[in-house]
Design an enzyme around this catalytic site. Sequence first.
Site, mmCIF file in Angstrom:
data_model
loop_
_atom_site.group_PDB
_atom_site.id
_atom_site.type_symbol
_atom_site.label_atom_id
_atom_site.label_comp_id
_atom_site.label_asym_id
_atom_site.label_seq_id
_atom_site.Cartn_x
_atom_site.Cartn_y
_atom_site.Cartn_z
ATOM 1 N N ARG A 80 -9.366 7.872 -0.766
ATOM 2 C CA ARG A 80 -10.181 8.946 0.124
ATOM 3 C C ARG A 80 -11.301 9.688 -0.426
ATOM 4 O O ARG A 80 -10.702 10.357 -1.161
ATOM 5 C CB ARG A 80 -9.892 8.362 0.938
ATOM 6 N N ARG B 157 -7.035 12.865 0.643
ATOM 7 C CA ARG B 157 -5.906 13.475 1.635
ATOM 8 C C ARG B 157 -3.958 12.614 1.044
ATOM 9 O O ARG B 157 -3.494 13.847 1.343
ATOM 10 C CB ARG B 157 -6.156 12.872 2.676
ATOM 11 N N HIS C 259 -3.603 -4.394 8.015
ATOM 12 C CA HIS C 259 -3.598 -3.449 8.871
ATOM 13 C C HIS C 259 -2.841 -3.416 9.634
ATOM 14 O O HIS C 259 -2.902 -4.420 10.713
ATOM 15 C CB HIS C 259 -5.043 -3.010 9.083
ATOM 16 N N GLY C 260 -1.609 -2.437 9.595
ATOM 17 C CA GLY C 260 -1.279 -2.273 11.543
ATOM 18 C C GLY C 260 0.535 -3.653 11.237
ATOM 19 O O GLY C 260 0.570 -3.666 12.271
ATOM 20 N N HIS D 96 -6.047 3.360 -1.532
ATOM 21 C CA HIS D 96 -6.884 3.878 -1.475
ATOM 22 C C HIS D 96 -7.235 4.987 -1.541
ATOM 23 O O HIS D 96 -6.941 6.676 -1.270
ATOM 24 C CB HIS D 96 -7.192 3.710 0.319
ATOM 25 N N GLU E 200 -10.450 -9.954 2.626
ATOM 26 C CA GLU E 200 -9.483 -9.371 3.657
ATOM 27 C C GLU E 200 -10.004 -8.906 4.859
ATOM 28 O O GLU E 200 -10.293 -7.748 5.637
ATOM 29 C CB GLU E 200 -8.646 -8.181 3.455
ATOM 30 N N ASN F 205 0.833 -1.506 0.181
ATOM 31 C CA ASN F 205 -0.136 0.054 -0.289
ATOM 32 C C ASN F 205 0.835 0.959 -0.470
ATOM 33 O O ASN F 205 1.528 1.094 1.080
ATOM 34 C CB ASN F 205 -1.101 0.042 0.790
ATOM 35 N N THR G 127 -8.286 3.734 8.443
ATOM 36 C CA THR G 127 -9.255 2.734 8.698
ATOM 37 C C THR G 127 -9.455 1.977 9.960
ATOM 38 O O THR G 127 -8.847 1.712 9.804
ATOM 39 C CB THR G 127 -9.188 1.751 7.260
ATOM 40 N N GLU H 57 -8.970 0.443 -2.680
ATOM 41 C CA GLU H 57 -10.040 0.719 -1.512
ATOM 42 C C GLU H 57 -10.116 1.962 -1.481
ATOM 43 O O GLU H 57 -9.936 2.706 -2.525
ATOM 44 C CB GLU H 57 -8.711 0.701 -0.248
ATOM 45 N N HIS I 180 0.909 6.175 1.374
ATOM 46 C CA HIS I 180 2.460 7.015 2.696
ATOM 47 C C HIS I 180 3.551 8.027 1.838
ATOM 48 O O HIS I 180 3.376 9.042 2.254
ATOM 49 C CB HIS I 180 2.133 6.546 3.706
HETATM 50 N N1 PXP Z 1 -5.591 -2.817 4.155
HETATM 51 C C1 PXP Z 1 -6.744 -1.781 3.925
HETATM 52 C C2 PXP Z 1 -8.204 -1.907 3.567
HETATM 53 C C3 PXP Z 1 -6.012 -0.978 4.401
HETATM 54 O O1 PXP Z 1 -7.731 0.157 4.659
HETATM 55 C C4 PXP Z 1 -4.907 0.028 5.135
HETATM 56 C C5 PXP Z 1 -4.846 1.026 5.740
HETATM 57 O O2 PXP Z 1 -5.032 1.555 4.353
HETATM 58 C C6 PXP Z 1 -4.428 -1.685 5.010
HETATM 59 C C7 PXP Z 1 -4.421 -3.143 4.357
HETATM 60 C C8 PXP Z 1 -2.696 -1.197 5.086
HETATM 61 O O3 PXP Z 1 -2.779 -0.828 6.340
HETATM 62 P P1 PXP Z 1 -1.329 -0.096 7.172
HETATM 63 O O4 PXP Z 1 -0.977 0.844 6.902
HETATM 64 O O5 PXP Z 1 -1.465 -0.735 8.577
HETATM 65 O O6 PXP Z 1 -0.171 -1.749 7.306
#
Ligand code: PXP
Length: 247
Positions: A49, A53, A194-195, A47, A155, A11, A105, A74, A14
């Site tokens: 959004r 952003r 995520h995370g 993503h 997911e 992803n 998210t 996303e 950032h």
């Molecule tokens: N999967 C989904 C559905 C997400 O919304 C995000 C964050 O945009 C991620 C994965 C990636 O999460 P992280 O940036 O915490 O690795």
Amino acid sequence: MKTNQLRLGVNIDHVATLRQVRGTAYPDMVQAARVCEAAGAGGITVHLREDRRHIQDRDVVALRKAIKTRLNLEMANNPDILSVALKVKPDEVCLVPERRQELTTEGGLDAAGQERQLRPTIKKLQAAGIEVSLFIEAHPRQIEAAARLGAPVIELHTGTYCDLKGSAARKELARLCVGARLAHTLGLTVNAGHGINLENAAGILEIPHLHTLNIGHSIICNAVFTGLNRAVREMLDAMRAYRGGKP
Ligand code: PXP
């Protein structure tokens, strides 16, 4: 042939965050995607959004043209973003919940509570040849709803597990494992995200039937330290041309 190889979707939101905070033309998103692909990423995730952003519509268009692996978009179940998706046609769309004030998210999509609203969106995406994934908690109610909705992929939201420690983390991991098994039994492809970072990845790898991990923030943060030394050296090299005002 390697059979159990877990795919990494990077992803790159950032990378766009760094560009948006200064309103510069760099860093270039296509370059970021290419670096990830060259390093072995099996897909690129962004993503789009509602508040734009980080990722902009033009990024999704440029990435669609440039990437050689798979583009996973996303998005919230929002008609404006849906029209972008139907135009750009990413390989995959992952439907996520979205609240404007959130930092990232938070929580999974309430697939069970929103079946009526999700069904037409899923149908439109699938009619356009896009694979649909639902970002949900590892809760049987949500997993069964995803199967009913005909989404071939889920997911699993790993954010809660990644924030926990000790026995609470182990309990949440067990829930993710049970959820993954149920989803697999129902014929769903199971992704997770995520995370996830280098410290908690070992636990994540205990989840059965995983196809793809989508990871963003920790990879971009790690890239600062794997790349900062070289970036400083490159600037110092450029500065060697200084002649102190002498011709
Ligand atoms: N999967 C989904 C559905 C997400 O919304 C995000 C964050 O945009 C991620 C994965 C990636 O999460 P992280 O940036 O915490 O690795």
